[in-house]
Design an enzyme around this catalytic site. Structure first.
Site, PDB file in Angstrom:
ATOM      1  N   HIS A 163       0.773  -1.240  -0.075  1.00 46.35           N
ATOM      2  CA  HIS A 163      -0.071   0.059   0.048  1.00 46.35           C
ATOM      3  C   HIS A 163       0.940   1.248   0.074  1.00 46.35           C
ATOM      4  O   HIS A 163       1.474   1.545   1.071  1.00 46.35           O
ATOM      5  CB  HIS A 163      -0.910  -0.068   1.192  1.00 46.35           C
ATOM      6  CG  HIS A 163      -1.933   1.274   1.581  1.00 46.35           C
ATOM      7  ND1 HIS A 163      -2.863   1.432   0.397  1.00 46.35           N
ATOM      8  CD2 HIS A 163      -1.774   2.430   1.975  1.00 46.35           C
ATOM      9  CE1 HIS A 163      -3.555   2.445   0.730  1.00 46.35           C
ATOM     10  NE2 HIS A 163      -2.844   3.053   1.489  1.00 46.35           N
TER      11      HIS A 163
ATOM     12  N   ASP B 254       0.815   5.016  -0.221  1.00 43.10           N
ATOM     13  CA  ASP B 254       0.001   6.464  -0.500  1.00 43.10           C
ATOM     14  C   ASP B 254       0.741   7.354  -1.487  1.00 43.10           C
ATOM     15  O   ASP B 254       1.884   7.550  -1.312  1.00 43.10           O
ATOM     16  CB  ASP B 254      -0.065   7.032   0.912  1.00 43.10           C
ATOM     17  CG  ASP B 254      -0.866   6.419   2.172  1.00 43.10           C
ATOM     18  OD1 ASP B 254      -2.029   6.060   1.810  1.00 43.10           O
ATOM     19  OD2 ASP B 254      -0.378   5.889   2.860  1.00 43.10           O
TER      20      ASP B 254
ATOM     21  N   ASP C 254      -8.095   1.747   2.132  1.00 42.70           N
ATOM     22  CA  ASP C 254      -7.659   2.621   2.992  1.00 42.70           C
ATOM     23  C   ASP C 254      -8.323   3.836   2.785  1.00 42.70           C
ATOM     24  O   ASP C 254      -8.066   4.725   3.250  1.00 42.70           O
ATOM     25  CB  ASP C 254      -6.220   2.654   2.804  1.00 42.70           C
ATOM     26  CG  ASP C 254      -5.549   3.721   4.112  1.00 42.70           C
ATOM     27  OD1 ASP C 254      -6.171   3.298   5.245  1.00 42.70           O
ATOM     28  OD2 ASP C 254      -4.802   4.735   3.840  1.00 42.70           O
TER      29      ASP C 254
END
Length: 1007
Positions: free
Chosen positions: A259, A261, A371
């Site tokens: 993941h 961002d 998320d």
């Protein structure tokens, strides 16, 4: 037998830490290290390779915040290591507990090619599987000294101009070593069994069997000669590792993941490097482990690799073709879904899926959003229209009060569309595949007895890094291991196909997936949110007029490249830590500059198209981009506006203040500058609750328990200050067309100037609020107590609206003390309602109270500004201009119309005469969302529209140009087998039949 569990467990932990793990890399010899500090921003690889390097030693400090240090590492493999596996350990000074949140490195060869990345759990580089003595090593490490910003404390390290210049890290280890494969395998055996054992019940015979095997292995292992006794120790564990899992064991589909961002505690430019570092490690891991499958979402991130690391991109493409590297998600970025506008959400899928199709020939089937901070109820229909079938999220496990009742379910949207959805019970999107997490997934799984499987995304994430060889070792050992769930590494689609096949009749969850946390993200960083809303509106304008000009004006060229580039820029900034306002100061400073540039470029594109359409002349032509006619100017057309209603009058109010009237509304502003009456003269109804005042600015303390920029905790309401002290009250504009009262207030270190305007013919009171905001940890709201008995309110969302209760009967309703709405929120009782409209606000709250007279006051408040200290200590400081309006006597249709009107202002251009709309719709409930030229550059016109009121609608879409055909399409503009679009008549009239909130995309093929 005596209970010796704790003794054996403690013994194992110490032996692992102090003897076995250090023996994995042995017989170390130092490498020669030199360094070069890159000035300013990161430099191209060629420049880093050609730089002048100076000597450097272990223990030397390096790296000011946001700097880049290049290390040249050289050495020679000792002759007596011939035939051994040799690795370099390159430790930049890592904190082992924070992968993704600190320094990282990318290793290059002398020719500039990537080798692999370095991070706290991946600090090695393979030299040779079977080394040759005397082999030379030369690498260049591009090391990023990103500051650690995870302490949730105010820091100015989050922006380059305010960060410090002192080194943040010390070089820890740069050595060539012998890698002992047998010792490494022993580490994996011990860790997997220990983790499994500690999850089993103390009375479980399996636990004790593992304990005895571990004890035997420790007895066999010689701490003074770990390499020489590792194989024998492993032999003691073989039997317990070979015991098969129970037939009914939970099944886990493990999907490699990182993941990343797209911006958060680092700027966009650093994400470009994080993506390259992670992808480099993943393709290397795939070379060594053909069973490894890695899923990567966000087309933007793959596009960065293509742009900045073309060599790496070719390797990624090869692994995608091989089926190991799996694009997922189908969106340009993992965006926020609460605040993103409807058309922008459609473009997330259009440009995301188009990238995957164009570059890899792959149509992604799943929407991967682990998320984001809650999920709009409009999403299922958008997912389906994008050609996707599955939806995955994780974040709802963060909810504070109510436990979500499903892990595998059908999610039903506002229009009735359902999408098969999975919410991994492992409760993380960064799984380590350890025993504790796998056991939690099996215990936590809510579908027992119906389904038997769940998905686990594994790998270091948030800041990237991805899976490691240790993760794969755990997966291998737990593929079929007694006491453990059965783990299979496989592609996400394989999981979804199996999950749906075994649980076709999964339960249904209808409506939004509301996250009971992070409600402050509807308000933080107001200028970022304003930039997003205005960019969405400007893109609508630019596309409408450019498409009209492309059809109508000879020689006008539709700006395909410019509009696509701008769209992708806006979509990027909808990432779930940018638009929500939860990134560092650097990110939002750049976002403000980016939105300003977008605004100027789109204004230029729009003006050029409008001038081409208006022609040469001196007549004032008003262009109306809104989807409804106003002042006599048709939707999507241009002309001379008609006169509107009775003139506006202004009178002094008894007791102080002013009264504004226009024949439809009578508005009273008292001596405090507050609106105490909005009387609907036509309906003879009062909008403002008796004894209350509307447009009341209120300020609260704002110090949540943890996530400053993210959270609003309910206790903020316990203290409130009404801002009623007045600096000045005056009439600043009075004429037949409009009248304005100006209200000036000071409070704390801040000031607010409000202009309250009533226009001729309007049933809205318009308020422009200019705030010079210098508060800290405060929350500014604007309250509108309404004399309306409403058990629910309607809030605009993408392509429709969602209803939410005004009461708090259950915990599910009580937690929605802060909600998201787009352009409007509406409260009504049968036959009469009020809408509160805005031009850039998303956060709202609604409360209800029964008065002594028996009536109900429904108070709707807009959340205007916050002032959290983390991660940007200067959040929202400075000047803001916010516009909102109160629409009296408004139904849902009025809210839709006035919301668009407020967000899509008229444009005045001088020209020869009126411009007819390119398309028209004869039913106000059917709203045209977008008019654009087709992506394939065929010249076809794409019209996207939707039913806006929540009811069935029949309408006729009329093309203002000759058409050969009209085809219903999906979001990627491909033919769709649907029945909403009828056969066009020779005059270009196309009958439409829409169900409630249905989105319809019509492709008009020009004759």
């Amino acid at each position: 037998m005596h209970d010796d569990r704790s003794i054996t467990e403690h013994r194992l932990r110490r032996v692992l830490k102090e003897r076995v793990k250090p023996a994995v890399h042995s017989r170390a010899v130092p490498l020669t290290v030199e360094r070069w500090e890159a000035p300013g921003e990161p430099v191209p690889v060629a420049e880093g390779l050609a730089a002048h390097y100076e000597p450097c030693a272990i223990g030397d400090p390096w790296g000011p915040a946001w700097g880049t240090t290049w290390f040249r590492v050289t050495g020679t493999v000792p002759a007596d290591w011939a035939g051994r596996t040799v690795e370099a350990v390159l430790d930049l000074g890592f904190d082992r507990m924070m992968p993704g949140f600190q320094c990282e490195g990318l290793v290059h060869r002398a020719d500039g090619g990537e080798v692999k990345a370095l991070n706290p759990y991946n600090d090695w580089v393979r030299v040779a599987d079977r080394a040759e003595g005397g082999e030379q090593v030369e690498w260049y490490v591009e090391a990023a000294s990103n500051p650690v910003l995870v302490d949730h404390a105010a820091t100015y390290e989050g922006d380059l101009p305010t960060s410090g210049d002192q080194p943040l890290y010390r070089l820890a280890r740069m050595e060539l070593t012998v890698f002992d494969t047998e010792v490494w395998e022993l580490v994996q055996d011990l860790e997997v069994l220990y983790d499994l054992m500690t999850q089993l019940d103390a009375a479980d015979a399996r636990r004790h069997g593992i304990l005895r095997a571990l004890g035997a292995a420790l007895d066999t292992l010689d701490p003074a000669d770990v390499p020489g006794t590792a194989a024998a120790a492993r032999g003691c564990l073989a039997r317990v590792l070979a015991a098969p899992a129970n037939a009914s064991a939970h099944r886990i589909s493990a999907v490699g993941h990182a993941h990343i961002d797209s911006a958060w505690l680092w700027p966009l430019r650093e994400t470009v490097r994080k993506v390259s570092r992670t992808a480099s490690n993943m393709v290397n891991l795939m070379d060594q482990h053909p069973e490894f499958v890695f899923a990567m979402s966000q087309a933007q991130q793959l596009d960065w690799i293509k742009t900045y690391r073309p060599e790496l991109f070719e390797r990624v493409k090869k692994k995608i073709a091989d089926g190991q590297f799996v694009p997922v998600g189908g969106m340009w970025v993992e965006s926020d879904t609460n605040m993103v506008g409807g058309e922008a959400m459609a473009r997330q899928f259009l440009y995301g899926k188009k990238f995957f199709l164009d570059e890899f020939g792959i149509e992604t089937q799943n929407v991967w959003l682990p998320d984001s901070f809650g999920y709009t109820a409009a999403m299922p229909q958008i997912v389906k229209l994008s050609g996707s079938k599955w939806f995955l999220t994780q974040k709802i496990s963060w909810s504070q009060v109510n436990r979500f009742p499903h892990h595998t379910f059908w999610w039903e949207g506002i229009d009735g569309t359902r999408v098969f959805t999975h919410f991994p019970p492992v409760d993380t999107y960064n799984s380590d595949l350890g025993g504790a997490q796998l056991a939690h997934a099996a215990r936590n799984y809510r579908e027992k007895g119906h389904g038997s499987r769940s998905l686990v995304p594994f790998g270091w994430g948030d800041g990237g890094g991805g899976p490691t060889r240790e993760h794969l070792a755990r997966a291998r050992r737990q593929r079929d291991l007694e006491g453990s769930p059965k783990v299979r590494i496989e592609r996400p689609d394989a999981f979804f196909e199996k999950a749906r096949a075994e649980y076709e009749d999964a339960p249904v969850w209808a409506g939004e997936l509301y996250l009971e946390l992070h409600r402050g993200t509807y308000t933080s960083q107001a200028k970022t949110k304003q930039g997003n809303r205005r960019s969405e509106s400007l893109l609508r304008e630019a596309e409408l007029w450019a498409t009209t000009a492309a059809v109508r004006v000879a020689g006008y060229a539709y700006p395909y490249e410019d509009l696509e580039r701008i769209w992708k820029t806006v979509l990027l900034h909808q990432f779930h830590d940018i638009l929500p306002g939860s990134s560092i100061a650097w990110v939002h400073r750049e976002a403000r500059a980016t939105y300003a540039a977008v605004r100027e470029e789109l204004r230029g594109i729009t003006l050029a198209a409008q001038q081409a359409l208006a022609g040469q002349g001196t007549e004032e032509i008003v262009f109306n981009c809104a989807p409804h006619a106003r002042r006599g100017v048709p939707a999507g057309g241009a002309g001379r506006p008609a006169e509107a209603g009775e003139p506006v009058t202004v009178e002094e109010r008894h007791g102080g203040g002013h009264i504004l009237a226009n024949g439809r509304l009578l508005v009273e502003i008292d001596s405090r500058g507050l609106i105490v009456s909005v009387y609907d003269l036509e309906e003879r109804r009062e909008a403002v609750a008796p004894g209350a005042a509307a447009n009341l600015l209120q300020i609260h303390p704002d110090f949540p328990n943890m996530w400053d920029a993210w959270d609003i905790d309910a206790f903020y309401r316990h203290r409130v200050t009404d801002l009623v002290e007045l600096d000045r009250l005056e009439v600043t504009g009075s004429g037949p067309r409009s009248a304005t009262v100006r209200v000036t207030r000071s409070f704390g270190r801040s000031a607010a100037v409000q202009q309250i305007t009533l226009r001729a013919g309007a049933k809205t009171v318009d308020i422009v609020t200019e705030v010079d905001w210098h508060e800290t940890e405060k929350f500014l709201k604007a309250a509108f107590p309404l004399d309306v008995k409403a058990d629910r309110t309607a809030s605009e969302t993408q392509f429709g609206h969602v209803y939410r209760a005004t009461h708090t009967n259950t915990s599910w309703e009580a937690v929605k003390f802060e909600i998201c709405a787009h352009r409007w929120i509406h409260a009504e009782e049968p036959g009469w309602g009020v809408a509160l409209l805005n031009d850039s606000t998303y956060g709202h709250d609604v409360t209800r109270d029964v008065r002594a007279d028996g009536g109900q006051t429904t108070t709707v408040r807009l959340s205007l500004l916050r002032a959290p200290r983390y991660p940007d200590p200067e959040t929202d400081q400075g000047s803001h201009t916010l516009r909102f309006s109160l629409a009296s006597g408004a139904g849902i249709g009025d809210a839709v119309r006035e919301g668009h009107a407020l967000n899509l202002p008229e444009r005045v251009v001088r020209g020869a005469g009126p411009v007819a709309p390119l398309v028209t719709v004869d039913e106000d409930a059917v709203v045209v969302e977008a008019v654009k030229s087709a992506e394939d550059r065929s010249g076809d016109v794409i019209v996207r529209l939707y039913e806006s009121r929540g009811g069935r609608a029949r309408a006729v879409l009329t093309a203002g140009f000759p058409i050969a055909d009209a085809v219903e399409s999906d979001l990627l503009e491909r033919p769709l087998a649907g029945s909403a679009v009828g056969v066009p008549t020779p005059e270009g009239r196309i009958p439409l039949t829409l169900r409630p909130f249905q989105i319809v995309t019509v492709r008009l093929r020009r004759a």
